[in-house]
Scaffold this active site. Sequence first.
Site, PDB file in Angstrom:
ATOM      1  N   ASP A  93     -13.367  -7.323 -17.169  1.00  0.00           N
ATOM      2  CA  ASP A  93     -13.735  -8.388 -18.109  1.00  0.00           C
ATOM      3  C   ASP A  93     -12.515  -8.820 -18.918  1.00  0.00           C
ATOM      4  O   ASP A  93     -11.987  -8.062 -19.726  1.00  0.00           O
ATOM      5  CB  ASP A  93     -14.849  -7.854 -19.033  1.00  0.00           C
ATOM      6  N   HIS A 141       0.810  -1.220   0.000  1.00  0.00           N
ATOM      7  CA  HIS A 141       0.000   0.000   0.000  1.00  0.00           C
ATOM      8  C   HIS A 141       0.842   1.268   0.000  1.00  0.00           C
ATOM      9  O   HIS A 141       0.339   2.360  -0.272  1.00  0.00           O
ATOM     10  CB  HIS A 141      -0.949  -0.009   1.204  1.00  0.00           C
TER      11      HIS A 141
END
Length: 388
Positions: free
Chosen positions: A333, A111
């Site tokens: 996708d 992070h």
Amino acid sequence: MDKGIRVLIFDVGTIGSNKPNYFYPLLGHLTWPNDSHKPIIKFFKRNTLSLTIAESDSDFNYLSGKNPSEATQIHDLLPNLNISHDQAYVLALQVTVFPNYGFSIGITSHHAVLDGKTSTSFIKSWAYLCRNIGKEISESESSICLPHEFCPFYDRKVIKDPNELEEKYLSDWLKQGGTNNKSLMVWDLQVPEDSFRGLFQLSRSDIKKLKEFVVLKQEGTRNENKTEKIENKNVVMGLNIDCRTRLDQPIPATYFGNCIGGRLAIVKTSELFGENGLIVVVEVLSEALETLKDGVLTGAENWSSLLLEGLAIADVKTIGTAGSPKFEVYSTDFGCGKPKKVEMVSIDRIGAFCLSDCRKGDGVEIGFVSNKKAMEAFASLFVKGIAS
Ligand SMILES: *[C@@H]1O[C@H](CO)[C@@H](O)[C@H](O)[C@H]1NC(C)=O
Ligand SMILES: *[C@@H]1O[C@H](CO)[C@@H](O)[C@H](O)[C@H]1NC(C)=O
Ligand SMILES: *[C@@H]1O[C@H](CO)[C@@H](O)[C@H](O)[C@H]1NC(C)=O
Ligand SMILES: *[C@@H]1O[C@H](CO)[C@@H](O)[C@H](O)[C@H]1NC(C)=O
Ligand SMILES: *[C@@H]1O[C@H](CO)[C@@H](O)[C@H](O)[C@H]1NC(C)=O
């Protein structure tokens, strides 16, 4: 599951080669040299990121299904990120194949280098390239290009820091774990035993119903006698806010890195567990978000101390939030449709709620982790509450 023999490391690009390398910082290593006042990403000659390919015989339908599941089961689908005190990989990927059922993609990132918005954007860019790989190669020999909305934005100069927050945060950070400690290790948090993971969907009409309920209740409680409040413990809720569009001079949505602000909302346990708990929560959250109009960075000089002092004010529990419906994770996708399920795995260690869009494209999905009994009780109340 046997992972050991299936670990493959692919070379995904070399700095300076003429292949487009949109996300090149992910190939470097995070280090914090003694002579540098802040951590840097260092590149070596052949930079790689680790991609693990694994095969699993776990129950695909259970893991991708709707019912709460054991929190740690999904950990097998995640890559390990190599982190030591003085060097850390930035991101690691794992593709796990469930023969005849499907596959999963696990992503672990540091992070310090990127936030959820950037890592989501990386995955979507990867998906875009996979979707289009067959198409463009035939048209030309050159590599496929990412459309503009996916191209990461790297200019650090767009971040103005008149209040010298960088210096303040670095100095607070260096006080952690002894003085001048430049360790890159991440917090060693454990998943509590008997943790279960649940994902719950609220459709747009459910949210509308809830809003109406809250408004109705708020009107009903205005005149009640509130002097009986028992002085008691604080529950602190932390809200993460994407600052990219909220800075005085907004920066591109594709800004690569961390650009997160926060707000805290504090509730007393007596109010939280009282009859009007929901209303109280809505009110404190609204008040906290209301302050965004004074500037998203208002109070930012105290964020690092608040975080590092362990939110001393929270003598009961701190509840964080992760993710955002705006990331639209379900639109990812790879050429085979939407994912069946997207989980923010790390909420099991940090005790946060995760928010995302819904697979059906209508409403929000809320994920959290709790012990089995509480999770089952919640799941049944949730179904009843929504149906009523
Ligand atoms: C950095 O400093 C630490 C402690 O002061 C020392 O042990 C280490 O060898 C130094 N590293 C380098 C690369 O100089
Ligand atoms: C992780 O680090 C260890 C020790 O430095 C090294 O032996 C191993 O090859 C690294 N793994 C990866 C995937 O780079
Ligand atoms: C520096 O901090 C890390 C954890 O962040 C800790 O494991 C390590 O022991 C600390 N080093 C020293 C010299 O105190
Ligand atoms: C409110 O509660 C206090 C304490 O229980 C009581 O003394 C007072 O009479 C109540 N006031 C009203 C308007 O009910
Ligand atoms: C930040 O903390 C200082 C010292 O605790 C305090 O005086 C100040 O009001 C705080 N600033 C904000 C904006 O909360």
